[in-house]
Design a protein around this motif. Structure first.
Motif, PDB file in Angstrom:
ATOM      1  N   ILE A 163       0.844  -1.196   0.000  1.00 12.38           N
ATOM      2  CA  ILE A 163       0.000   0.000   0.000  1.00 12.38           C
ATOM      3  C   ILE A 163       0.878   1.244   0.000  1.00 12.38           C
ATOM      4  O   ILE A 163       1.832   1.338   0.770  1.00 12.38           O
ATOM      5  N   ASP A 164       0.547   2.189  -0.871  1.00 10.75           N
ATOM      6  CA  ASP A 164       1.152   3.519  -0.860  1.00 10.75           C
ATOM      7  C   ASP A 164       0.105   4.482  -0.315  1.00 10.75           C
ATOM      8  O   ASP A 164      -1.075   4.389  -0.678  1.00 10.75           O
ATOM      9  N   VAL A 165       0.516   5.405   0.551  1.00 15.11           N
ATOM     10  CA  VAL A 165      -0.393   6.410   1.104  1.00 15.11           C
ATOM     11  C   VAL A 165       0.247   7.782   0.916  1.00 15.11           C
ATOM     12  O   VAL A 165       1.420   7.966   1.237  1.00 15.11           O
ATOM     13  N   GLU A 209      -7.264  15.678   0.738  1.00 13.32           N
ATOM     14  CA  GLU A 209      -7.591  14.275   0.971  1.00 13.32           C
ATOM     15  C   GLU A 209      -6.349  13.424   1.192  1.00 13.32           C
ATOM     16  O   GLU A 209      -5.235  13.838   0.914  1.00 13.32           O
ATOM     17  N   VAL A 210      -6.615  12.217   1.701  1.00 14.67           N
ATOM     18  CA  VAL A 210      -5.581  11.189   1.814  1.00 14.67           C
ATOM     19  C   VAL A 210      -5.925  10.130   0.772  1.00 14.67           C
ATOM     20  O   VAL A 210      -7.087   9.737   0.635  1.00 14.67           O
ATOM     21  N   VAL A 211      -4.915   9.690   0.028  1.00 15.15           N
ATOM     22  CA  VAL A 211      -5.127   8.701  -1.029  1.00 15.15           C
ATOM     23  C   VAL A 211      -4.253   7.490  -0.732  1.00 15.15           C
ATOM     24  O   VAL A 211      -3.070   7.619  -0.452  1.00 15.15           O
ATOM     25  N   ALA A 212      -4.869   6.309  -0.781  1.00 15.27           N
ATOM     26  CA  ALA A 212      -4.134   5.057  -0.599  1.00 15.27           C
ATOM     27  C   ALA A 212      -4.345   4.203  -1.833  1.00 15.27           C
ATOM     28  O   ALA A 212      -5.467   4.075  -2.331  1.00 15.27           O
ATOM     29  N   ARG A 254      -4.396  -5.844   5.547  1.00 13.81           N
ATOM     30  CA  ARG A 254      -3.381  -4.828   5.802  1.00 13.81           C
ATOM     31  C   ARG A 254      -4.049  -3.625   6.440  1.00 13.81           C
ATOM     32  O   ARG A 254      -5.072  -3.147   5.963  1.00 13.81           O
ATOM     33  N   THR A 255      -3.480  -3.142   7.531  1.00 13.36           N
ATOM     34  CA  THR A 255      -3.944  -1.927   8.188  1.00 13.36           C
ATOM     35  C   THR A 255      -2.782  -0.946   8.228  1.00 13.36           C
ATOM     36  O   THR A 255      -1.671  -1.318   8.590  1.00 13.36           O
ATOM     37  N   VAL A 256      -3.056   0.296   7.830  1.00 13.73           N
ATOM     38  CA  VAL A 256      -2.026   1.335   7.868  1.00 13.73           C
ATOM     39  C   VAL A 256      -2.555   2.545   8.633  1.00 13.73           C
ATOM     40  O   VAL A 256      -3.750   2.825   8.626  1.00 13.73           O
ATOM     41  N   SER A 257      -1.639   3.227   9.291  1.00 20.30           N
ATOM     42  CA  SER A 257      -1.973   4.490   9.950  1.00 20.30           C
ATOM     43  C   SER A 257      -1.998   5.583   8.898  1.00 20.30           C
ATOM     44  O   SER A 257      -1.186   5.582   7.976  1.00 20.30           O
ATOM     45  N   LEU A 258      -2.914   6.521   9.061  1.00 17.44           N
ATOM     46  CA  LEU A 258      -3.018   7.636   8.130  1.00 17.44           C
ATOM     47  C   LEU A 258      -2.284   8.846   8.698  1.00 17.44           C
ATOM     48  O   LEU A 258      -2.223   9.021   9.916  1.00 17.44           O
ATOM     49  N   PRO A 259      -1.733   9.696   7.832  1.00 20.02           N
ATOM     50  CA  PRO A 259      -0.902  10.803   8.303  1.00 20.02           C
ATOM     51  C   PRO A 259      -1.667  11.939   8.972  1.00 20.02           C
ATOM     52  O   PRO A 259      -1.085  12.729   9.700  1.00 20.02           O
ATOM     53  N   GLU A 291      -7.812   1.921  -5.328  1.00 21.22           N
ATOM     54  CA  GLU A 291      -7.526   3.287  -4.891  1.00 21.22           C
ATOM     55  C   GLU A 291      -8.616   3.741  -3.943  1.00 21.22           C
ATOM     56  O   GLU A 291      -9.799   3.665  -4.266  1.00 21.22           O
ATOM     57  N   VAL A 292      -8.219   4.198  -2.759  1.00 22.76           N
ATOM     58  CA  VAL A 292      -9.155   4.695  -1.758  1.00 22.76           C
ATOM     59  C   VAL A 292      -8.840   6.164  -1.516  1.00 22.76           C
ATOM     60  O   VAL A 292      -7.691   6.519  -1.252  1.00 22.76           O
ATOM     61  N   ARG A 293      -9.864   7.010  -1.622  1.00 24.15           N
ATOM     62  CA  ARG A 293      -9.705   8.455  -1.393  1.00 24.15           C
ATOM     63  C   ARG A 293     -10.585   8.838  -0.203  1.00 24.15           C
ATOM     64  O   ARG A 293     -11.774   8.546  -0.200  1.00 24.15           O
ATOM     65  N   ILE A 294      -9.947   9.494   0.775  1.00 22.38           N
ATOM     66  CA  ILE A 294     -10.664   9.881   1.991  1.00 22.38           C
ATOM     67  C   ILE A 294     -10.405  11.366   2.254  1.00 22.38           C
ATOM     68  O   ILE A 294      -9.253  11.768   2.418  1.00 22.38           O
ATOM     69  N   PRO A 295     -11.466  12.183   2.303  1.00 21.41           N
ATOM     70  CA  PRO A 295     -11.261  13.607   2.576  1.00 21.41           C
ATOM     71  C   PRO A 295     -10.641  13.833   3.958  1.00 21.41           C
ATOM     72  O   PRO A 295     -10.963  13.128   4.915  1.00 21.41           O
TER      73      PRO A 295
END
Length: 138
Positions: A34-36, A42-45, A96-101, A119-123
């Motif tokens: 996963i790339d974040v 927004e945050v994009v993974a 897979r679980t990742v922390s968001l910035p 691709e996941v986009r989260i505002p």
């Protein structure tokens, strides 16, 4: 939080409890790469999910500061009946679980899947303002 390349061996070496837990809980379970990254809004993974992934076999969950992608890659019905001589492709459960910035708004997240890439986009949360804190000298 700094963003850098994923180094799975370093992560295993620094978290022996996590390594033991993964060995006990599921031999053969894979973790998608996963790339974040973040923009101003927004945050994009992006996650690699190649092969036979059906959208009903993938579950994406998010909190204000984490993103989890889990699911199952299945062999085609045709492949299950074959007597394989050599098989290297992964089939089975993945997680897979990742922390968001930054803090995000998980209820507004969207996801797309194309050419093996999810691709996941989260505002970003709206109240993510930094405030400089003055230091009082006594």
């Amino acid at each position: 939080m700094s963003i850098g390349p994923w180094r799975p061996w370093r992560e295993l070496a620094t978290t022996p409890n996590e390594m033991l837990r993964s060995l006990i809980s599921g031999f053969g379970e894979m973790s998608p790469r996963i790339d974040v990254y973040q923009t101003d809004h927004e945050v994009v993974a992006t996650a690699e999910l190649p092969g036979l992934v059906n959208k009903d076999d993938v579950e994406i969950t998010a909190t204000e500061d984490t993103l989890t992608v889990r699911g199952e890659m299945r062999r085609s019905e045709e492949g299950e009946e074959r007597n394989y001589f050599h098989s290297e492709r992964f089939y089975g459960n993945f997680s897979r679980t990742v922390s968001l910035p930054v803090q995000v708004q998980p209820e507004k997240a969207t996801a797309t899947y194309k050419n093996g890439i999810l691709e996941v986009r989260i505002p970003r949360a709206e109240n993510q303002k930094q405030r400089r804190i003055p230091i009082d000298l006594h």
